[in-house]
Write a protein that holds these residues in place. Sequence first.
Motif, short mmCIF file in Angstrom:
data_model
loop_
_atom_site.label_atom_id
_atom_site.label_comp_id
_atom_site.label_asym_id
_atom_site.label_seq_id
_atom_site.Cartn_x
_atom_site.Cartn_y
_atom_site.Cartn_z
N UNK A 98 0.72 -1.33 -0.03
CA UNK A 98 -0.01 -0.12 0.13
C UNK A 98 0.84 1.33 -0.16
N UNK A 99 0.37 2.51 -0.54
CA UNK A 99 0.81 3.73 -0.63
C UNK A 99 0.09 4.57 0.27
N UNK A 100 0.42 5.30 1.20
CA UNK A 100 -0.21 6.08 1.95
C UNK A 100 -0.20 7.54 1.27
N UNK A 101 -1.03 8.23 0.99
CA UNK A 101 -1.02 9.53 0.74
C UNK A 101 -1.75 10.50 1.72
N UNK A 102 -0.69 10.96 2.83
CA UNK A 102 -1.15 11.63 3.68
C UNK A 102 -1.82 12.90 3.51
N UNK A 103 -1.47 13.74 2.43
CA UNK A 103 -2.02 15.11 2.21
C UNK A 103 -3.33 14.78 1.79
N UNK A 104 -3.73 13.84 0.98
CA UNK A 104 -4.98 13.43 0.85
C UNK A 104 -5.96 12.56 1.50
N UNK A 105 -5.17 12.15 2.74
CA UNK A 105 -6.03 11.43 3.48
C UNK A 105 -6.74 10.01 2.70
N UNK A 106 -5.68 9.63 2.15
CA UNK A 106 -6.29 8.39 1.20
C UNK A 106 -5.06 7.35 1.15
N UNK A 107 -5.43 5.94 1.27
CA UNK A 107 -4.20 4.82 1.10
C UNK A 107 -4.85 4.06 -0.32
N UNK A 108 -3.72 3.86 -1.11
CA UNK A 108 -4.02 3.13 -2.41
C UNK A 108 -3.51 1.84 -2.19
N UNK A 109 -4.11 0.78 -2.40
CA UNK A 109 -3.57 -0.70 -2.10
C UNK A 109 -2.97 -1.31 -3.30
N UNK A 110 -2.09 -1.99 -3.52
CA UNK A 110 -1.29 -2.43 -4.35
C UNK A 110 -1.72 -3.99 -4.62
N UNK A 111 -1.90 -4.42 -5.96
CA UNK A 111 -2.26 -5.73 -6.22
C UNK A 111 -0.94 -6.63 -6.20
N UNK A 112 0.20 -6.04 -6.84
CA UNK A 112 1.43 -6.92 -6.82
C UNK A 112 2.51 -5.96 -7.50
N UNK A 113 3.74 -6.55 -7.22
CA UNK A 113 5.04 -6.23 -8.04
C UNK A 113 5.64 -7.32 -8.60
N UNK A 114 5.96 -7.06 -10.13
CA UNK A 114 6.44 -8.14 -10.53
C UNK A 114 7.86 -7.54 -11.45
N UNK A 115 8.73 -8.61 -11.52
CA UNK A 115 9.98 -8.12 -12.36
C UNK A 115 9.88 -8.49 -13.82
N UNK A 116 10.57 -7.85 -14.52
CA UNK A 116 10.35 -7.95 -16.06
C UNK A 116 11.48 -7.38 -16.75
N UNK A 117 11.85 -7.95 -18.02
CA UNK A 117 13.05 -7.01 -18.72
C UNK A 117 12.17 -5.95 -19.54
N UNK A 118 12.98 -4.87 -19.94
CA UNK A 118 12.39 -4.03 -20.87
C UNK A 118 12.69 -4.45 -22.30
N UNK A 119 11.91 -3.80 -23.10
CA UNK A 119 12.25 -4.10 -24.55
C UNK A 119 13.05 -2.90 -25.05
N UNK A 120 13.41 -3.21 -26.49
CA UNK A 120 14.27 -2.38 -27.14
C UNK A 120 13.41 -0.98 -27.56
N UNK A 121 14.19 -0.28 -28.41
CA UNK A 121 13.58 1.13 -28.77
C UNK A 121 13.70 1.17 -30.45
N UNK A 122 12.67 1.60 -30.94
CA UNK A 122 12.78 1.78 -32.52
C UNK A 122 13.18 3.24 -32.90
N UNK A 123 13.93 3.62 -33.79
CA UNK A 123 14.24 4.66 -33.96
C UNK A 123 13.76 4.98 -35.45
N UNK A 124 13.03 5.98 -35.71
CA UNK A 124 12.41 6.30 -36.89
C UNK A 124 13.10 7.47 -37.66
N UNK A 125 13.46 7.35 -38.85
CA UNK A 125 14.23 8.28 -39.61
C UNK A 125 13.64 9.63 -39.42
N UNK A 126 14.70 10.45 -39.06
CA UNK A 126 14.10 11.76 -38.77
C UNK A 126 13.77 12.17 -37.35
#
Length: 479
Positions: free
Chosen positions: A104-132
Motif C-alpha cells: 500500500x501507498x499512503x497519501x497523507x496529504x489527501x487522507x487516502x491509502x491506495x492498495x497494490x495488487x502486486x509487483x513483478x519483475x520483467x525485462x524492458x524491450x528495445x527502442x525503435x528509431x524512426x528516420x528523422x
Amino acid sequence: MAFEPVIGLEIHAQLNTKSKLFCRASTEFGEAPNQNVTPVSLGLPGALPVLNLETVRLAIMAGLALECDIQERSVFARKNYFYPDLPKGYQISQFEYPICLGGRVVLEDLGKTIHLTRIHMEEDAGKLNHEGADGIAGATGSSSDLNRAGVPLIEIVSEPEIRNAKEARAYMEKVHQILTFIGVCDGDLEKGSFRCDANISVRPVGQKEFGTRTEVKNLNSFRSIERAVNYEIERQISVIQSGGKIIQQTMNFDDATGQTSALRSKENAHDYRYFPDPDLKPLIVKKEQIEQVRSEMPDLPDVVRQRYTDQFGLPAHDVKVYLQTRMLYDFFELSREHLNSATPKDMSKWIVGELNALLKETMGELSMSPTVFATLIDRCATGDISTKMVKDILPKLLDGKSSVDDAISAMGGAQISNQDELQQVVNDVLKANPDVVEKIKNGKTGSANFLMGQVMKETKGRAKPDTVRDLIISACQSE
Ligand code: ADP
Ligand code: MG
C-alpha cells in the motif's frame, strides 16, 4: 447523469543496476545504438538467461518499502508478442507468481491509502528509431536499438482505487519519492527510468460494476499523468453521454496537444500465451534473505520527514529538498554529527540554500568533507566569521582541497568583532560621510545601512555587522 472515474496505475521503474536482468550487458544510458548487448539481449538462438541477483535484492527492497508480502517463490514467464524491438518474440516477465503481492501507498496529504495488487519483475524491450524522428545521423527507414532490451524493471500494479487525476499524480509522486530515496531506482523521468500507464474508466455514480477501461501508455511526467487522466475522463464521459460506447484500447497521450488518441485495441492476458520460462528455474528467496534485506533498509521518506520535523525543527521546504536529493540528505546526515555550536537547523539552511544552489550551478560533485563543512558552520555560529564570509568561503571549499582556516586566512583573517579596532574604521567612515550622519540623526536610521556597507568595504567584509551597526548608531546619537 453524474459519473465516477475509476483509475488503476501500472508503474514501470528501472532497477538501479550496472548490468541487465539476464546478462552482463551494461545498463548505461545514452550509448551509441546496439553497444550494450550480448547474445542474450540480442535474443540469439541458444543464448541462455542468467538471473542478476542484485535485481532481486532491489525488487525486495521496493516490496518492503511499499509494504508488500514478499513471495518466497516466484516464477519468470514468457509473455509472447511480436515487435521489431523484441527479437526473442517474447518478453520475460512474471505472471501467475510475482515476487510481491499486496502492499500500500499512503497519501497523507489527501487522507487516502491506495492498495497494490502486486509487483513483478520483467525485462524492458528495445527502442525503435524512426528516420528523422530521433536525430540518428544517416539513418534511413527505421532501426532497432537493443541497448535497453533486457534492462531490469519492476512493474507496480495498483488496485483500481484512484478516483481522480490529483490522486493519480500524488500516488505516482509518492512511489517515485520512495523508490528514488531508498536508491532502488534513479527516478530519471526523462530517460524513461520511471514511467506510468494509467487505466481509466468511468461509471454512473452508484453503479457497482466498473466501466470499460482504456489504458494510456508511457506517461513520463507528473504533469502529464494529471493532464492525461483529466482529458481521458472527460472524453469517456462525453462519448457515453452522446450514446457511444468506450472501446477497450491502448491510448497515447500527446503532451503538445494535451489529448489522448487510440494506438491499438487492447490485448487480454490470454492473447500473450504466458507460460513459465523453461530456461529459468523458479526464483526461491529464503525468509532469512528477506530479513537480511529488511535489516539493511534505509529509513523511508515518511520516517525521515517525521524525524526532521520533530527532532530538528526543519522547515517543510528543507525536508522536501532532502527527500528529493539523496546526496544532500547524506551530506546533512554526515555533517550534523560534527557540529558543536551550530544547530542542525542552522546547518540545514546552508545546505538547502547556498550549497544546493552552488552544486546546481557547477553541476559538480560534492568533494568537501562533512567535517570541513561543519567547522565552517560552527565558526559562523560562534561569531568567528560572518554569514557574508560563509557565503564567500563556501565555493572555495567545494573541491575538498582547502581547510576552513586556510580559506579564512586567504580572506585576510577571521571576523573583526573587537570594538576598538572597529571603532577606528567607523570613525573614519562617519567623518567621510557627514551628510549621511545628519540623516541618521534626523531619524532616518535606514541610512545606517549605507555606512555599514562602507565599513564592510574597508574591512573586506570581515567586520561583525551587529557590532558595526551598534557603533554607528551610538556614535550618531552621542554627537
Ligand atoms: P493489464 O496488464 O492487462 O493492463 P490488469 O488486469 O493487471 O491488466 O490491470 C491493470 C491495471 O488496470 C490495474 O492497475 C487495475 O487496477 C486497473 N484496472 C482494471 N480494471 C479497471 C477498470 N475497469 N477501470 C480502471 N482501472 C482498471
Ligand atoms: Mg497493462
